[in-house]
Every structure is written in structure tokens, then in C-alpha cells.
Motif scaffolding. Structure first.
Motif, PDB file in Angstrom:
ATOM      1  N   THR A  54       0.834  -1.195   0.000  1.00 50.07           N
ATOM      2  CA  THR A  54       0.000   0.000   0.000  1.00 50.07           C
ATOM      3  C   THR A  54       0.869   1.245   0.000  1.00 50.07           C
ATOM      4  N   GLY A  55       0.221   2.397  -0.222  1.00 50.57           N
ATOM      5  CA  GLY A  55       0.888   3.664  -0.006  1.00 50.57           C
ATOM      6  C   GLY A  55       0.764   4.040   1.460  1.00 50.57           C
ATOM      7  N   ASP A  56       1.027   5.297   1.784  1.00 54.00           N
ATOM      8  CA  ASP A  56       0.887   5.746   3.174  1.00 54.00           C
ATOM      9  C   ASP A  56      -0.526   5.442   3.666  1.00 54.00           C
ATOM     10  N   PRO A  57      -0.667   4.643   4.735  1.00 52.11           N
ATOM     11  CA  PRO A  57      -1.995   4.202   5.184  1.00 52.11           C
ATOM     12  C   PRO A  57      -2.948   5.335   5.552  1.00 52.11           C
ATOM     13  N   TRP A  58      -2.418   6.519   5.902  1.00 51.23           N
ATOM     14  CA  TRP A  58      -3.283   7.621   6.311  1.00 51.23           C
ATOM     15  C   TRP A  58      -3.920   8.326   5.121  1.00 51.23           C
TER      16      TRP A  58
END
Length: 332
Positions: A188-192
């Protein structure tokens, strides 16, 4: 026989630059650094091909011609975006004109841009961002008919046109399943970030719908960068049961993944199939060429201007989502 009008995409192909670069040069957008040799090449190719701006652009300020403002935080050459070209094409089709203001993400520049739009009596404003995110615009924006492009207000009010990230995650997972993969991992990318969350949600939902488990061991959280793709892939390949399919949530991490797979002595797609996201310019030149999901920036831009011109006073809290496309290449 009617002669076909030369479009910006024709110039981009001949000059070997992005459509966005062509649009920025021809529209003389300020605040963007473009190498002089690139600018000269674009202008030379435009002259050679006989490019002419649309009638609306030749008649700037003519009575009866609507003028729309576009305020955008940045336009980065490192991140290919067709939003400006999509807006320009849509404006040409509607005999309207655009004034583009780049703020650099600064509140004072945004305020100045909106004041410029007020002096020019624009018919509406498109508030855009290069990367999909939540925004808190100046209250001055409320004095114009407006629409959000590739972003949404933090309070979820107003009309927005956004990429359908959840559907993109679904398409990526389904393509790997259709390719015969049974143990599918994702980086994934940054989870936020909402894009990462939505892409993962669509990915996981599709696995479950097809009777496959979303094994936590097969989920790695990256940061959209090459190194995180490389490192996460090494970890996944070291598992006791390594994956046979990998969904990287952007093409940069996928490039890192391909390097890690090659270093492990494995082959793509024979040993592991890989799919990326964004359809960056370099994706087709990787070895093997990368299967990916496109970001529909041009289509989103066209829809934003179409909705703003057709329903300028619509302030309903609605998010219109535009789906990208599966770009099939050799990595799956």
C-alpha cells in the motif's frame, strides 16, 4: 475533405513530452519551471504541425464568451497529470476560456487568485489539486459557482470529481485472479491517505468475493517510494509461502518490486505477476512493461468543467467518481 485540427496530444507525441507540458507551454502558465530547450521544442513542433488555438482562445474577452478560473496547488513534471489538458480540451469544446492560477499551496496566493477571478468576473471556479486529498479552501471561494477537482472539502460539502480508487483496487485484484494467481500480496501507499485506504479496500473486497483470504502477512505498508517497494517485496519473497501475485499501489513502488524480484532470481510474470497503479510515463518502458491502472485525470477534468457549466448553482454535497482503466502489459 475537412482538415483535422491539430490537438495538443499530437504536439506532445511529436515533441516527445507530456500533454501537460504542451498545455503549460502553449497557455503560458506562470510559476512552472520548464527547460528552455523543451519549451522551444514544443513551440517549434506546434508551428510545424500548424497548431491553432481554439476560436475562444483567439478571441479572449469577446462578448458572450464565458471565462472560468482554475486554481491549483501545483503542477509537478515528476507526476504526470492530464488535468490541465483535459480542462483545456473541454473548454475548447464549449467555446469557453480558462484562467489558470497556481498557488504553491499558499493561502495568500490562493486569496490573490480568487481576487483576480472576481475582477475578471469569471463564471465559475474549478478548485483542483495535483494529488487527491481533503482541502479547506478560502471562504472567498463560496462567492463563486465552483467545483472541486481531484479533492474534496474536509466537511464533505460541495460538488467534487474524484478518481474511483476503490474500483481501481478491485480491477487490480481481479486481473491478478484472472491471471491464475492464488496467493496475492499488496504493497500500500501511506496508510493515512484516502487513496491508499480506498485502493486496499477494493483489493481486499475482491479477494474475499473470489474466496481468497487477505492474509495479513501478504500486506506491506509502503510510502509510495521506490525503496519501500523494493524492501517490501524482499520481505514478501522471504515468506514461507511467498505470493504469486503482487499489487503495488503505485508504479514507483512497482518499479522497486521488479528490481527485488530480479535480484531474487525470479521472473515476472512466470514466478510472480505484478500490477501497478497510476500508469506513469516510465511504466511502459520497464522490463517487463508494467501492467497498471490508469488515473483518469483528463476524464475527471472534462467532467468537472461540464458539470460546472451545466449546473453552476448546484451546491449539493456530492462526490462524482471516475474510474480509471486497466492498462494491460507483460508483467501479468
Amino acid at each position: 475533405m475537412i482538415k483535422r485540427r491539430v490537438r495538443m496530444v499530437d504536439i506532445a507525441r511529436a515533441a516527445e513530452v507530456s500533454q501537460t507540458t504542451v498545455s503549460l507551454v502553449l497557455n503560458q502558465v506562470e510559476g512552472i519551471r520548464i527547460a528552455e530547450d523543451t519549451r522551444h521544442r514544443v513551440l517549434s513542433v506546434a508551428r510545424e504541425l500548424g497548431y491553432e488555438p481554439a476560436p475562444a482562445l483567439r478571441a479572449f474577452g469577446r462578448a458572450g464568451t464565458k471565462l472560468f478560473g482554475v486554481v491549483i496547488d501545483e503542477i509537478s513534471a515528476a507526476y504526470p497529470s492530464n488535468m490541465i489538458d483535459g480542462l483545456q480540451s473541454a473548454a475548447e469544446a464549449r467555446a469557453t476560456e480558462l484562467i489558470i492560477q497556481i498557488t504553491g499551496g499558499r493561502e495568500d496566493r490562493e486569496a490573490a487568485a480568487l481576487e483576480n477571478f472576481a475582477r475578471l468576473a469569471v463564471a465559475g471556479v474549478i478548485y483542483a489539486t495535483t494529488f487527491t486529498r481533503l482541502v479547506q479552501p478560502s471562504t472567498r471561494l463560496d462567492s463563486f459557482p465552483h467545483i472541486f477537482l481531484n479533492c474534496r472539502r474536509k466537511d464533505k460539502q460541495g460538488l467534487s470529481v474524484l478518481p474511483d480508487e476503490r474500483r481501481g483496487g478491485k480491477m487490480a485484484a481481479q486481473h491478478l485472479i484472472d491471471a491464475g494467481c492464488e496467493r496475492i500480496a499488496t504493497i500500500t501507499g501511506d496508510p493515512w491517505q484516502s487513496a491508499a485506504r480506498d485502493r486496499f479496500a477494493g483489493f481486499r473486497q475482491t479477494l474475499q468475493r473470489n474466496g481468497l483470504s487477505a492474509d495479513p502477512a501478504c500486506v506491506r505498508h509502503g510510502d509510495w517510494g521506490y525503496e519501500s517497494g523494493w524492501r517490501s517485496t524482499r520481505e514478501l519473497l522471504a515468506l514461507e509461502s511467498p505470493p504469486d501475485g503482487l499489487f503495488c499501489q503505485n508504479d514507483v513502488m512497482a518499479r522497486g518490486a521488479l528490481t527485488a524480484i530480479e535480484e531474487a532470481g525470479l521472473r515476472v510474470p512466470r514466478d510472480i505477476a505484478v500490477i501497478g497503479y497510476d500508469d506513469r510515463d516510465f511504466a511502459k518502458n520497464l522490463r517487463p512493461p508494467l501492467t497498471t491502472i490508469s488515473l483518469p485525470h483528463a476524464e475527471m477534468a472534462e467532467q468537472a468543467l461540464a458539470r460546472l457549466t451545466a449546473y453552476p448553482n448546484d451546491r449539493a454535497a456530492t462526490a462524482y467518481r471516475v474510474s480509471g482503466s486497466l492498462v494491460m502489459r507483460a508483467s501479468c
